[in-house]
Write a protein that holds these residues in place. Structure first.
Motif, short mmCIF file in Angstrom:
data_model
loop_
_atom_site.label_atom_id
_atom_site.label_comp_id
_atom_site.label_asym_id
_atom_site.label_seq_id
_atom_site.Cartn_x
_atom_site.Cartn_y
_atom_site.Cartn_z
N GLY A 124 6.08 -3.50 4.04
CA GLY A 124 5.18 -2.70 3.22
C GLY A 124 3.74 -3.21 3.28
O GLY A 124 3.43 -4.21 3.94
N PHE A 125 2.88 -2.50 2.56
CA PHE A 125 1.44 -2.79 2.62
C PHE A 125 1.12 -4.20 2.16
O PHE A 125 0.40 -4.94 2.85
CB PHE A 125 0.69 -1.77 1.76
CG PHE A 125 -0.78 -2.00 1.70
CD1 PHE A 125 -1.59 -1.74 2.80
CD2 PHE A 125 -1.38 -2.48 0.55
CE1 PHE A 125 -2.96 -1.97 2.76
CE2 PHE A 125 -2.75 -2.70 0.49
CZ PHE A 125 -3.54 -2.45 1.59
N ALA A 126 1.65 -4.62 1.00
CA ALA A 126 1.30 -5.94 0.48
C ALA A 126 1.75 -7.05 1.42
O ALA A 126 1.02 -8.04 1.62
CB ALA A 126 1.93 -6.14 -0.90
N PRO A 147 -3.66 -3.69 -8.72
CA PRO A 147 -2.41 -3.75 -7.94
C PRO A 147 -2.71 -3.60 -6.46
O PRO A 147 -3.61 -2.84 -6.08
CB PRO A 147 -1.62 -2.55 -8.47
CG PRO A 147 -2.69 -1.56 -8.83
CD PRO A 147 -3.84 -2.38 -9.36
N THR A 206 -2.50 -2.09 -3.56
CA THR A 206 -2.12 -0.84 -2.92
C THR A 206 -3.27 -0.37 -2.04
O THR A 206 -4.42 -0.81 -2.23
CB THR A 206 -1.82 0.24 -3.96
OG1 THR A 206 -3.04 0.51 -4.70
CG2 THR A 206 -0.73 -0.19 -4.92
N GLU A 210 -4.81 2.39 -2.16
CA GLU A 210 -5.79 3.06 -3.01
C GLU A 210 -6.67 2.05 -3.74
O GLU A 210 -7.89 2.25 -3.87
CB GLU A 210 -5.07 3.96 -4.02
CG GLU A 210 -4.33 5.13 -3.40
CD GLU A 210 -3.03 4.75 -2.72
OE1 GLU A 210 -2.53 5.56 -1.90
OE2 GLU A 210 -2.51 3.64 -2.98
N ALA A 220 -5.82 -0.12 4.84
CA ALA A 220 -5.65 0.76 3.68
C ALA A 220 -6.05 2.19 4.02
O ALA A 220 -5.37 3.15 3.63
CB ALA A 220 -6.49 0.24 2.51
#
Length: 213
Positions: free
Chosen positions: A42-44, A73, A75, A77, A104
């Protein structure tokens, strides 16, 4: 896509490698079963790998803690909405700030779907990730190995893997990424196990020398 998900998978790969090349026997004798080294994707997780580029383990942990605090957070966004002050407080270098923002944007704009990478072949994932500005081969390889758990992932550009290969296989010098990648062709489709064994071998040698792991 075949993945490394358990110690049994590691053991199977180790058996194949040692049967194929006796040079693996003393490496395995030193390391035993290596750490599984798995982490959710995932992104993180990908941002965390970017953070750790060219940093010591201790420095990477410190910067990652700052990044999580300053940009929560974590993310796509939130990254795109973060101002320069938040990015500065994250502890990320300017090049890494650009990389994280590019990542992102790629996700937010639908040009990159991390969830869709789970079933793809390692070489295909590598091409997709390195198409994002700032994501280099090492970052892509580590994501493939640790987050996707791809059985045939490999990190030819990782300095610890290179140095371990030099010592383990009595190479005249630390191999360059292309040289190590060529050597690792003989380890397919278990290059992911080979990488974990070489990481563990390097750690064992450093521990023997009394150095920080």
């Amino acid at each position: 896509m075949s993945i490394i998900a358990s110690d049994a998978d590691l053991a199977e790969g180790m058996a194949v490698l040692s049967a194929r090349d006796p040079a693996w026997a003393p490496i395995i004798a030193r390391t035993g079963l290596p750490p599984l080294r798995r982490r959710a994707g995932g992104f993180a997780s990908l941002v965390q790998i970017v953070v750790s580029q060219q940093l010591s383990v201790a420095s990477a942990r410190a910067v990652w803690a700052r990044t999580q605090t300053a940009l929560a957070p974590l993310t796509p966004e939130a990254i795109l909405a973060a101002d320069d002050e938040a990015m500065r407080l994250s502890g990320l270098s300017r090049p890494k700030q650009k990389t994280v923002r590019a990542l992102a944007a790629a996700i937010a704009e639908g040009r990159l779907g991390l969830d869709g990478l789970a079933g793809a072949e390692a070489d295909a994932v590598h091409r997709v990730l390195t198409a994002v500005p700032g994501i280099g081969p090492w970052t892509a390889d580590v994501y493939i190995l640790i987050c996707l758990g791809h059985r045939d992932g490999f990190a030819a550009g990782d300095l610890a893997v290179q140095e371990a290969a030099r010592l383990a296989f009595a190479l005249p010098a630390r191999p360059k990424p292309a040289e190590l990648a060529a050597l690792a062709e003989g380890w397919r489709p278990w290059r992911g196990v080979a990488a974990r064994l070489l990481w563990a071998y390097y750690a064992a040698l450093k521990a023997r020398e009394g150095l920080d792991a």
